[in-house]
Design a protein around this motif. Structure first.
Motif, PDB file in Angstrom:
ATOM      1  N   MET A  61       0.883  -1.098  -0.042  1.00  0.00           N
ATOM      2  CA  MET A  61       0.064   0.043   0.042  1.00  0.00           C
ATOM      3  C   MET A  61       0.842   1.279   0.093  1.00  0.00           C
ATOM      4  N   ASN A  62       0.359   2.296  -0.691  1.00  0.00           N
ATOM      5  CA  ASN A  62       0.800   3.663  -0.626  1.00  0.00           C
ATOM      6  C   ASN A  62       1.061   4.127   1.046  1.00  0.00           C
ATOM      7  N   ILE A  63       1.952   4.867   1.115  1.00  0.00           N
ATOM      8  CA  ILE A  63       2.173   5.322   2.514  1.00  0.00           C
ATOM      9  C   ILE A  63       0.869   6.464   2.750  1.00  0.00           C
ATOM     10  N   ARG A  64       0.416   6.950   1.859  1.00  0.00           N
ATOM     11  CA  ARG A  64      -0.511   7.999   2.158  1.00  0.00           C
ATOM     12  C   ARG A  64      -1.901   7.129   2.523  1.00  0.00           C
ATOM     13  N   VAL A  65      -2.063   5.986   1.833  1.00  0.00           N
ATOM     14  CA  VAL A  65      -3.297   5.151   2.152  1.00  0.00           C
ATOM     15  C   VAL A  65      -3.207   4.649   3.672  1.00  0.00           C
ATOM     16  N   ILE A  66      -1.972   4.189   3.969  1.00  0.00           N
ATOM     17  CA  ILE A  66      -1.704   3.712   5.415  1.00  0.00           C
ATOM     18  C   ILE A  66      -2.063   4.798   6.330  1.00  0.00           C
ATOM     19  N   LYS A  67      -1.462   6.304   6.105  1.00  0.00           N
ATOM     20  CA  LYS A  67      -1.755   6.912   7.001  1.00  0.00           C
ATOM     21  C   LYS A  67      -3.182   7.463   7.373  1.00  0.00           C
ATOM     22  N   HIS A  68      -3.940   7.598   6.333  1.00  0.00           N
ATOM     23  CA  HIS A  68      -5.386   7.886   6.305  1.00  0.00           C
ATOM     24  C   HIS A  68      -6.283   6.700   6.927  1.00  0.00           C
ATOM     25  N   ARG A  69      -5.680   5.466   6.817  1.00  0.00           N
ATOM     26  CA  ARG A  69      -6.605   4.294   7.318  1.00  0.00           C
ATOM     27  C   ARG A  69      -6.303   4.314   8.975  1.00  0.00           C
ATOM     28  N   LEU A  70      -4.994   4.626   9.397  1.00  0.00           N
ATOM     29  CA  LEU A  70      -4.839   4.500  10.582  1.00  0.00           C
ATOM     30  C   LEU A  70      -5.369   5.763  11.327  1.00  0.00           C
ATOM     31  N   LYS A  71      -5.005   6.845  10.804  1.00  0.00           N
ATOM     32  CA  LYS A  71      -5.599   8.056  11.207  1.00  0.00           C
ATOM     33  C   LYS A  71      -7.257   8.017  11.386  1.00  0.00           C
ATOM     34  N   SER A  72      -7.818   7.290  10.655  1.00  0.00           N
ATOM     35  CA  SER A  72      -9.381   6.892  10.932  1.00  0.00           C
ATOM     36  C   SER A  72      -9.677   6.057  12.019  1.00  0.00           C
ATOM     37  N   GLU A  73      -8.621   4.864  11.894  1.00  0.00           N
ATOM     38  CA  GLU A  73      -8.863   3.981  13.127  1.00  0.00           C
ATOM     39  C   GLU A  73      -8.445   4.307  14.481  1.00  0.00           C
ATOM     40  N   TRP A  74      -7.535   5.469  14.559  1.00  0.00           N
ATOM     41  CA  TRP A  74      -6.629   5.787  15.874  1.00  0.00           C
ATOM     42  C   TRP A  74      -7.435   7.344  16.061  1.00  0.00           C
ATOM     43  N   LEU A  77      -6.880   9.034  19.748  1.00  0.00           N
ATOM     44  CA  LEU A  77      -5.770   9.322  20.442  1.00  0.00           C
ATOM     45  C   LEU A  77      -5.606  10.700  20.887  1.00  0.00           C
ATOM     46  N   GLN A  78      -4.517  10.838  21.892  1.00  0.00           N
ATOM     47  CA  GLN A  78      -4.389  12.039  22.619  1.00  0.00           C
ATOM     48  C   GLN A  78      -3.394  13.226  21.854  1.00  0.00           C
ATOM     49  N   GLY A  79      -2.361  12.512  20.919  1.00  0.00           N
ATOM     50  CA  GLY A  79      -1.534  13.229  20.382  1.00  0.00           C
ATOM     51  C   GLY A  79      -1.540  12.779  18.977  1.00  0.00           C
ATOM     52  N   GLU A  80      -0.686  13.530  18.227  1.00  0.00           N
ATOM     53  CA  GLU A  80      -0.241  13.250  16.749  1.00  0.00           C
ATOM     54  C   GLU A  80       0.502  11.846  16.482  1.00  0.00           C
ATOM     55  N   VAL A  81       0.526  11.550  15.254  1.00  0.00           N
ATOM     56  CA  VAL A  81       1.113  10.349  14.952  1.00  0.00           C
ATOM     57  C   VAL A  81       2.252  10.515  13.851  1.00  0.00           C
ATOM     58  N   SER A  82       3.410  10.097  13.901  1.00  0.00           N
ATOM     59  CA  SER A  82       4.188  10.158  12.538  1.00  0.00           C
ATOM     60  C   SER A  82       4.589   8.779  12.179  1.00  0.00           C
ATOM     61  N   ILE A  83       4.332   8.808  10.700  1.00  0.00           N
ATOM     62  CA  ILE A  83       4.650   7.281  10.201  1.00  0.00           C
ATOM     63  C   ILE A  83       5.498   7.399   9.129  1.00  0.00           C
ATOM     64  N   ASP A  84       6.626   6.711   9.194  1.00  0.00           N
ATOM     65  CA  ASP A  84       7.567   6.872   8.199  1.00  0.00           C
ATOM     66  C   ASP A  84       8.135   5.515   7.690  1.00  0.00           C
ATOM     67  N   HIS A  85       8.178   5.058   6.243  1.00  0.00           N
ATOM     68  CA  HIS A  85       8.681   3.942   5.521  1.00  0.00           C
ATOM     69  C   HIS A  85       9.964   3.733   5.928  1.00  0.00           C
ATOM     70  N   ILE A  86      10.512   2.658   6.349  1.00  0.00           N
ATOM     71  CA  ILE A  86      11.876   2.377   6.485  1.00  0.00           C
ATOM     72  C   ILE A  86      12.339   1.327   5.812  1.00  0.00           C
ATOM     73  N   GLY A  87      11.453   0.806   4.921  1.00  0.00           N
ATOM     74  CA  GLY A  87      12.181  -0.368   4.041  1.00  0.00           C
ATOM     75  C   GLY A  87      11.227  -1.659   3.907  1.00  0.00           C
ATOM     76  N   ARG A  88      11.205  -2.035   2.791  1.00  0.00           N
ATOM     77  CA  ARG A  88      10.634  -3.541   2.486  1.00  0.00           C
ATOM     78  C   ARG A  88       9.078  -3.542   3.204  1.00  0.00           C
ATOM     79  N   ASP A  89       8.238  -2.736   3.014  1.00  0.00           N
ATOM     80  CA  ASP A  89       7.113  -2.747   3.812  1.00  0.00           C
ATOM     81  C   ASP A  89       6.946  -2.358   5.187  1.00  0.00           C
TER      82      ASP A  89
END
Length: 109
Positions: A61-74, A77-89
């Motif tokens: 999945m594209n990281i934008r899709v992952i971020k959108h899905r997790l933002k919706s699921e989470w 939460l009290q604070g912000e979440v940062s998501i970074d791709h670190i390799g091989r999914d």
């Protein structure tokens, strides 16, 4: 630092190892382990408290899709979440509050 995650009933004869920067990812016998030894104690404690590492299985999945899905699921939460791709999914998820990490661990995804 070591994080272990069970990955269903898939069995693997040989371990898979990926080195990415200061991290080593090892998949062996249905477990994924992430380790590092290159961090100062205070930095390692911060990582253990505020970071989770996850992997996308199946169709990549594209990281934008992952971020959108997790933002919706989470959304509670009290604070912000940062998501970074670190390799091989693999993705590193950084939280601002320890309570948010615990909420995600208990409630998934």
């Amino acid at each position: 630092m070591q994080i272990t995650e069970t990955q269903g009933n898939r069995s693997s004869v040989e371990p898979s190892v990926l080195h990415k920067g200061r991290f080593t990812f090892r998949v062996e016998r249905n477990e994924t382990k992430v380790s590092t030894s290159a961090l100062a104690s205070s930095v390692q404690t911060h990582y253990e408290t505020f970071y989770l590492v996850g992997k996308v299985f199946g169709v990549p999945m594209n990281i934008r899709v992952i971020k959108h899905r997790l933002k919706s699921e989470w959304k509670n939460l009290q604070g912000e979440v940062s998501i970074d791709h670190i390799g091989r999914d693999w993705y590193k998820v950084e939280f601002n509050y320890e309570a948010d990490v615990l909420f995600v661990l208990e409630n998934r995804p």
